[in-house]
Design a protein around this motif. Sequence first.
Motif: not given
Length: 213
Positions: A3, A27-29
């Motif tokens: 990710p 979907g990014c951290q």
Amino acid sequence: MTPRQIYVVDDNHEFRDSLRFWLEGFGCQVRDWGDPRDALQSLARVAVGTTWPESTCLMLDVRMPELSGLDLHDALRERGIHLPVIYMSGHADVPLAVAAMQKRGAVSLLEKPLDDVALSAALDRAFAPTDVDAGMDAEVEGSREEFERRSQTLSPRERQVLSLVVKGLMNKNIADEIKLSLKSVELYRSRGMRKMKARSVTELTRIMVSRRA
């Protein structure tokens, strides 16, 4: 697939929350800080013995009271932290845009409020492989050819006015500089921006800086 890890530094709490919501939705951290000094300390600690994954980037606000995004970027580089950087600004400061993209090698500078399409494109550039393949080379070359094609449609006056716009001069200052009426400068600027297909001064700067890269 690993990710995407994005570090956000911006002193506006509401803006950070909004940006985090958008990034996490894709979907990014995300880890964020409101104080750039805290971000510097945290990232410096993480950097000890760390190999940064290619899927990591920084998003920095240009203007912050304690430490500007430019100064934070410099401080991180001095500590050996070299990550792709996207600058953000609500001030559309053209000289800062030039300094960010030329001197410090920033990926992009985005105007607030952020445009979804521009943000997505900036992230794609930030996470692009370092070793650019032939297809990407062709795309870059095509962009340069397009720049040249648009540039050739400019009249000498339009080119002169736009060159001063990119340097950060206001219309009135440009009028004084080249001895034209304010109305004439506004007309040349409007025509030139339209021919270059730039919707804002920051976008025009991005086009010009990318061409020089």
